[in-house]
Design an enzyme around this catalytic site. Sequence first.
Site, short mmCIF file in Angstrom:
data_model
loop_
_atom_site.label_atom_id
_atom_site.label_comp_id
_atom_site.label_asym_id
_atom_site.label_seq_id
_atom_site.Cartn_x
_atom_site.Cartn_y
_atom_site.Cartn_z
N ASP A 62 0.85 -1.20 0.00
CA ASP A 62 0.00 0.00 0.00
C ASP A 62 0.88 1.25 0.00
OD1 ASP A 62 -1.93 1.92 0.16
OD2 ASP A 62 -2.51 1.50 2.23
N HIS A 105 -2.32 0.76 11.77
CA HIS A 105 -2.02 -0.61 11.35
C HIS A 105 -0.55 -0.77 11.04
CE1 HIS A 105 -3.58 1.86 7.96
NE2 HIS A 105 -2.45 1.49 7.40
N GLN A 171 -2.74 -5.18 5.85
CA GLN A 171 -2.55 -4.13 6.87
C GLN A 171 -3.41 -4.40 8.11
OE1 GLN A 171 -3.62 -1.41 3.68
NE2 GLN A 171 -1.96 -0.07 4.33
N ASP A 173 -5.03 -4.20 11.66
CA ASP A 173 -5.21 -3.07 12.59
C ASP A 173 -4.59 -3.38 13.94
OD1 ASP A 173 -6.91 -2.00 10.59
OD2 ASP A 173 -8.08 -0.97 12.15
N ASP A 203 -1.88 9.37 9.88
CA ASP A 203 -2.69 8.66 8.90
C ASP A 203 -3.92 8.02 9.56
OD1 ASP A 203 -2.67 7.37 6.14
OD2 ASP A 203 -2.76 5.60 7.41
N LEU A 208 -8.73 4.07 15.22
CA LEU A 208 -7.88 3.38 16.21
C LEU A 208 -8.65 2.40 17.10
CD1 LEU A 208 -5.44 6.23 17.32
CD2 LEU A 208 -5.33 4.74 15.32
N GLU A 210 -12.53 0.32 18.03
CA GLU A 210 -13.76 -0.23 17.44
C GLU A 210 -14.82 -0.32 18.53
OE1 GLU A 210 -10.78 -2.12 17.35
OE2 GLU A 210 -10.29 -0.94 15.56
N GLU A 245 -5.36 13.05 9.46
CA GLU A 245 -6.09 12.64 8.27
C GLU A 245 -7.37 11.96 8.75
OE1 GLU A 245 -6.29 9.73 4.43
OE2 GLU A 245 -5.73 9.03 6.39
C1 GLC Z 1 -4.53 6.87 4.19
C2 GLC Z 1 -3.51 7.08 3.10
C3 GLC Z 1 -3.66 6.04 2.06
C4 GLC Z 1 -3.50 4.68 2.68
C5 GLC Z 1 -4.44 4.50 3.86
C6 GLC Z 1 -4.07 3.31 4.67
O1 GLC Z 1 -5.81 7.08 3.74
O2 GLC Z 1 -3.62 8.39 2.58
O3 GLC Z 1 -2.77 6.21 0.99
O4 GLC Z 1 -3.75 3.69 1.73
O5 GLC Z 1 -4.39 5.60 4.74
O6 GLC Z 1 -2.88 3.52 5.38
#
Ligand code: GLC
Length: 555
Positions: A62, A105, A171, A173, A203, A208, A210, A245
Site C-alpha cells: 500500500d 495498522h 494491513q 489493525d 494517517d 484506532l 472499534e 487525516e
Molecule cells: C490513508 C492514506 C492512504 C493509505 C491508507 C491506509 O488514507 O492516505 O494512501 O492507503 O491511509 O494507510
Amino acid sequence: MTAKNSWWEGAVIYQLMPRSYADGNGDGIGDFQGLTSRLNYLRWLGVEAVWLTPVYPSPLQDGGYDITDFKAIHPELGDLAAFHRFLTAAHEHGMKVILDLVLNHTSHLHPWFQRARWAPKGSTERNVFVWSDDPNRYTEAPVLFRKFEDSNWQWDSVAEQYYLHRFLKHQPDLNYENPWVQEEMLGVLDFWLQKGVDGFRLDAVPFLYESEGTRCEGLPETHDFLKKVRQRVENSGRDVLLLAEAIQPVDEAAPYLADDELHGAFNFALTAHLFAAIASGNCKKLRQCLQDAQTIVPGCRWALPLRNHDELWLGDGHLVPEDVIQSIRSGLPGGHGHWLNWGINRRLAPLLNGDPRANKVLHALLYSLPGMPCLYYGDELGMGDWPGLRDRDPNRTPMAWTSARNGGFSSAPEPLLVLPAITSPGYDYRVVNVEVQKQLPGSLLNWHRRMLTCRRLLPALRLGSFEVLESTHPSVLVYSRCSGSMTVLIAANLSGAGASLQIDLSKWKGSRTREVLWGCEYPVADENWFVYLPSFGFSWWLIGEVEDTDVPSVD
Ligand code: GLC
Ligand code: CA
C-alpha cells in the site's frame, strides 16, 4: 504580550512521494539523496514545509502505508544518516519536514504480526492486533478499499482466527486496547521527535478503536489516545505539528482539534466542494462549507488539499451529500471511467481537462483561504497521470524535472523506473517539466511561485480574519482577509463563463483599491463596486493603505 505563532499556522505545505520525486543513485527509485538535491527548487518555489509520504521499510503493498519497522528508513530511500542529512539541509533551506505516521495498522509482514499469529490465543502478543472468531463483528464499519476487499476481516490459518483490517488485508489493525501497543507507538513518536522532525501527518486517525453498533470512527477512546500523542509532543518542548487525516465532514473532524488534541486536520469536505463548485459553476455549497468550518474551528487549523496521492475521496454520502458527488460525476468529464473505491483516481490537471485557468483559480483560493494550503507535487506544473496503472499509482508517477530521458527524474534505464514517466499527449515530460516552465514567464510554475511570493507579502492571507461577503453572482465566491492595517479582498469565478457582479464594499467606502498581482488601480470602494471576472478568473485586491510595518520583506 501576544503568544508566538506556531510555525505551521498558515504554512504552505508541499506533499511529495520520495520514491517518485528524485533519484540520486540511478537505480530508478527516488531517494533522500535525490530529494536533498532538489531542496533548492522547493525553496525557489516558496513552499514552507514538505510532507513526505511514508519513508519506512515496507513491502509496498500500500505505497508504504504498510510498515514493517517504524524506526528505520526504507533501504531504497537511504538510511537514517541520509534522512538526517536531508532534514538538516531542509532546515538550512528554511523548510520544515512533516513525516507521515501510520498509527492504525502495520504490514502483515511486521514482526509483531508474525509473532501474534503464532502466539497463544488471548496472550498479550496475540492481542497486539484485533482478532475474532466471528467475521460478523463491527458490520456497520464500511469497507474502505471496496475495489480490493469485500470484508474488514481476514481469516488467518496460523492463528485460526480472523483479524481486523480497515484497509487492505496486508494491513492488520493494531489493538489500542492493549497498553503495550500504546506505549510502543508513543515510543515511535519519541524516536522521530528526537530526530528533529517538525510535524506528523497522522494517517487514518479515526479508526484506532472499534465499538459494536458504530461506524468505528472517532470513538471517545480514540480521542483519549490522541491526547496522549499530543502530550508526548508537548513533553518534547518543540513546536511540532500534529495533522490529522480524518476523512469526515467538518463537524466530525473538529473534535480532533480540541485544545489538548491535534493541531490541524485536513478539510476533505472543502476539497469535494471545491471540485463540485468548479464542476457545476455554482459555489453556494462551497461558501456554506467554508463558513461552517470557520464557525466550528476558526483560524488556520484546517489543512486545505486539492489533490493528493490517493483518489479524490468523495465517500458514500457521509462526507458530502449525494447531490454534491453527482455534480462532480457529471460536471468533470475527465473523471469518467476513473472511479476507484469511493472517489476519482486522477491527478488535478486531467481532471480539469488540462485547463490551466481552472488549476489557477482553485489554487488562488487555497493560497488565500484561512488554513494550511497543500500543494501536491507536480500540480504546480499541471502534470498529467497514467490511467491504467494499478491502484492509485496513476497519481504517483515521477516528477518531471527536465526534457531529458525519464524527465530528469532518474538516469536509470526506463524499465527500471519506480513508475513510468508521463509521455501522454498534452502532458509529455518533454514539454511539461520544471526546466521548461522556469524559462517561460507565463508558465503555470511561475504563476504558482508568484502567488506564493504575494502570499508571503500579504500576512493578512496567512493569519488574518476571514469573512465571506455577499456575491450577486452564483459562480463567484467573495471574501476578505484582514490583519492590522491590511485588508485583502478576494473574488473567484468558478465557472467557465465570464461573470460581472457588484460587491458591497460600503464597509471600506472611499478606500483605495489595488489589484495585487499586477498592481493596477481600481475605482475606490463603495456600496456598488462593480467588477468583471473572465471564465475561471479571480483577483486579489488590497483595500486601503497599508502601513509599512504590516508588509514583510521577502528574500
Ligand atoms: C490513508 C492514506 C492512504 C493509505 C491508507 C491506509 O488514507 O492516505 O494512501 O492507503 O491511509 O494507510
Ligand atoms: Ca534511488
